[in-house]
Structure formats: C-alpha cells, structure tokens
Design a protein around this motif. Sequence first.
Motif, mmCIF file in Angstrom:
data_model
loop_
_atom_site.group_PDB
_atom_site.id
_atom_site.type_symbol
_atom_site.label_atom_id
_atom_site.label_comp_id
_atom_site.label_asym_id
_atom_site.label_seq_id
_atom_site.Cartn_x
_atom_site.Cartn_y
_atom_site.Cartn_z
ATOM 1 N N HIS A 77 32.537 -11.343 14.368
ATOM 2 C CA HIS A 77 32.782 -12.011 13.551
ATOM 3 C C HIS A 77 32.528 -11.337 11.990
ATOM 4 C CE1 HIS A 77 31.004 -15.433 15.755
ATOM 5 N NE2 HIS A 77 31.141 -14.943 16.736
ATOM 6 N N TYR A 78 32.882 -10.427 12.239
ATOM 7 C CA TYR A 78 33.490 -9.391 11.230
ATOM 8 C C TYR A 78 34.074 -9.078 10.847
ATOM 9 C CZ TYR A 78 33.644 -6.773 6.814
ATOM 10 O OH TYR A 78 33.118 -5.814 5.641
ATOM 11 N N ARG A 79 35.355 -10.167 9.451
ATOM 12 C CA ARG A 79 37.232 -9.869 9.283
ATOM 13 C C ARG A 79 37.938 -9.517 11.120
ATOM 14 N NH1 ARG A 79 37.569 -6.000 3.893
ATOM 15 N NH2 ARG A 79 39.826 -6.878 4.230
ATOM 16 N N ARG A 126 33.873 -0.940 1.381
ATOM 17 C CA ARG A 126 34.112 -1.526 2.435
ATOM 18 C C ARG A 126 33.194 -0.343 3.204
ATOM 19 N NH1 ARG A 126 34.419 -8.447 2.534
ATOM 20 N NH2 ARG A 126 36.164 -7.873 0.558
ATOM 21 N N ASP A 141 28.664 -2.855 4.891
ATOM 22 C CA ASP A 141 28.952 -5.198 4.673
ATOM 23 C C ASP A 141 28.871 -5.693 6.275
ATOM 24 O OD1 ASP A 141 30.173 -5.579 2.062
ATOM 25 O OD2 ASP A 141 30.490 -3.467 2.485
ATOM 26 N N ALA A 142 28.569 -4.573 7.366
ATOM 27 C CA ALA A 142 28.327 -4.933 9.079
ATOM 28 C C ALA A 142 28.092 -3.478 9.316
ATOM 29 C CB ALA A 142 29.604 -5.681 9.227
ATOM 30 N N HIS A 174 25.880 -8.402 7.528
ATOM 31 C CA HIS A 174 26.095 -8.985 8.957
ATOM 32 C C HIS A 174 26.264 -7.735 10.308
ATOM 33 C CE1 HIS A 174 28.851 -10.817 11.817
ATOM 34 N NE2 HIS A 174 29.499 -10.121 12.004
ATOM 35 N N CYS A 176 35.421 -20.507 6.609
ATOM 36 C CA CYS A 176 34.470 -20.283 7.803
ATOM 37 C C CYS A 176 34.213 -21.637 8.711
ATOM 38 C CB CYS A 176 33.274 -19.762 7.560
ATOM 39 S SG CYS A 176 33.480 -17.520 6.317
ATOM 40 N N ARG A 218 29.792 -25.371 10.346
ATOM 41 C CA ARG A 218 30.331 -23.420 9.298
ATOM 42 C C ARG A 218 29.492 -22.841 10.839
ATOM 43 N NH1 ARG A 218 30.769 -21.581 5.123
ATOM 44 N NH2 ARG A 218 29.938 -18.882 4.853
ATOM 45 N N ASP A 242 29.578 -18.317 11.709
ATOM 46 C CA ASP A 242 28.728 -17.848 11.250
ATOM 47 C C ASP A 242 29.161 -15.888 11.392
ATOM 48 O OD1 ASP A 242 26.692 -15.879 9.955
ATOM 49 O OD2 ASP A 242 25.852 -15.605 11.760
ATOM 50 N N LYS A 283 32.720 -13.866 8.738
ATOM 51 C CA LYS A 283 33.227 -13.152 7.437
ATOM 52 C C LYS A 283 34.192 -13.170 7.544
ATOM 53 C CE LYS A 283 28.619 -11.441 6.131
ATOM 54 N NZ LYS A 283 27.890 -10.208 5.700
#
Length: 336
Positions: free
Chosen positions: A71-73, A153, A175-176, A213, A323, A331, A333, A335
């Motif tokens: 779920h991150y990029r 990042r 960031d994550a 994240h 998103c 929405r 969750d 990124k």
Amino acid sequence: MANTERVESAFYTRDGDTYVCGLCPHGCRIRVGEYGRCGSRRGDEDMLVAYSYGKVSSLCVDPMEKKPLFHYRPGGRCFSVGSVGCNMSCRHCQNYAISMLSSGKKRSTYKSPAELAAMCRHEKQDVVAFTYNEPVIWFEYIRDIKRLDPDLRVVLVTNGLVNDGPLRELCSMTDAMNIDVKGFTDEFYMRICGAHLKDVLRSAETVHDEGVHLELTYLVIPSLNDSEDEIEAFCEWVRDSLSPDVPVHFTRFHPDNEMTDIQWTPVETVLRCREIGMGCGLNYVYVGNTLTDEADDTFCPGCGKVVIRRLGYLVDIVGLDGCECSSCGHRIDIKI
C-alpha cells in the motif's frame, strides 16, 4: 574506501567504566573494548561508537512489493541497502550471514552518507529502503543520509525492537515501515528470537500513532506460531490497537539457519490465516512466499471490487482513481 572516522552512538549513558546503550530494550552494558549484543556498538575509551556506521553488505534495486509494502507506492521500486548485525537472534533468520556477526562471512564495504545517497540517485530512485538486516541499529547512518538528502524517502523493514525515543526520531525521518511480528506469544519470542513481544507491539502502535505508513508481516512457522487461536489474537490486536486498514502479510516459512528441520508452511495454512484475518474485520490481508489467485490482490472494502491485481511482483492498478475506488468512491488506505 575504508572509514577512518569514528561516529558516536546517539543513545547511551556512561556508568563508570561501562557504557549503557539506550537504543533498544536490551539496554546492553558495554565495557571498553567490548561490543553490544547487536554488534553495532563498540566501547572505546572516550565514547560508545556506532561501529557498523557506513558498513554496507548488500545493495539492490527492488520492487516495493518485495519489502513487502503493498500500500506504499504500489508497483514502484526502491534502492535497498543492508549492513551487518541485528538485535534479535532469530533461529530461522534467512539473512543470518549478515545479521549474525559471529557467524557472518559476507564482507562489507564502507559508503559515506554522500556516496550512498548519490548511488541511490544514480539508479534514478527517490526511495531508499534499509532492509536485509535490522535497520534500527544503523540509526546514525540513516539519520545522516536523511539530513544530507532531505527529499530522499526512507523505508525501514524492521523487527520493531527499539526504544521509544529513538523510534520517534526514526518516525520523523521515515515514510513507511514494515514491522515483522514474529509470533504472538512472549514464549515464542524469547525462545526463538531472544526478545519480548510487548516491545514489538508497542513499537507498532507508536509508528501507527506517528502517522508513518505501516504494514505488518507475520511469518507462519508450522507448530510454533500457527495455531488458529494465536493468529486470531494477532488479528484482533491489529484491528483494535492499530486499525482494520493496516495491511497484514502472512508469509510461508522455509527451512533456514538453525531451523532446517521444519518443513515449508503449507499454502493452505497461510490461506487459512488470511481467512481468519478477514473474518476478524481486517480489510487488507495478503499471503507471501507463494503464488495464489486473488490472495495478493487488493479489494475495495466498500464494494468488494479488485482495485490492484498482483502476480508475484507484477502489479496492475485496475480500479483506483487516485486513492479512491473507481467503482464506489471508497477511500483506500494507500499511498500512490
């Protein structure tokens, strides 16, 4: 290039002829000439030294999904870097050649923060993932890279064994994170990993509260941490103490290090773990170390439509508008 400059550890006090490390819950007492349990702290006459600073053992450009971060990029890539040492002693560690210094056989090469940041940019990556061994024991190096290149990042793949003060500082530059929750009993943690469960759970709660994240990985080991009651208790903790939206990855164990006598986790077991997680109300539950139909896809919690399809590291974003689910507007969750 060899590093001739000593870097002082960020968290410690001195008690007579002994340094007391404050980085993680072990609180190692380190005399001059000795090393902390993680191998990354050395007692010199005048200070506690960040001994592994800049010592790089592994470099690779990886898919983000390999961390695993779904779920991150999604579909993105990152510049992965590892060092040596760890503050746990997991009997099943697949990276023991670099994480267990006493048995480590892989040589490291010194890279200054400027060199590492430049390598990352040269590979056209704007995300650096500290992974392979435990990144929190590389605190000073991560801090200095981030100070040097604030737009870079940072991703951490961590066991979560770190004290609250250092963790909150890491959160301010990260960031994550993917945190390994290696089991859900203290008996398992002490016997297999040499740590306490409560310290890891506290870290996960802090990371979530800090707005970083967060995704969790649970390596399912046959007969050791795979009971349905334990899996259910873990999933309920994620739901109640974190959020139903925190992605959870149940991954298959494979024999390694000191646990070559235990067989691969059956695929049916990790799929059952996924069912339990979804039954507990978790919105995003995945399986790892296996190829399955749909179990690694992301579904909209609102309408049930697939928004991201995955096959291994192949990622196809099929139902997202930014998103939000392109079908119902819920929405997600995530990124991008």
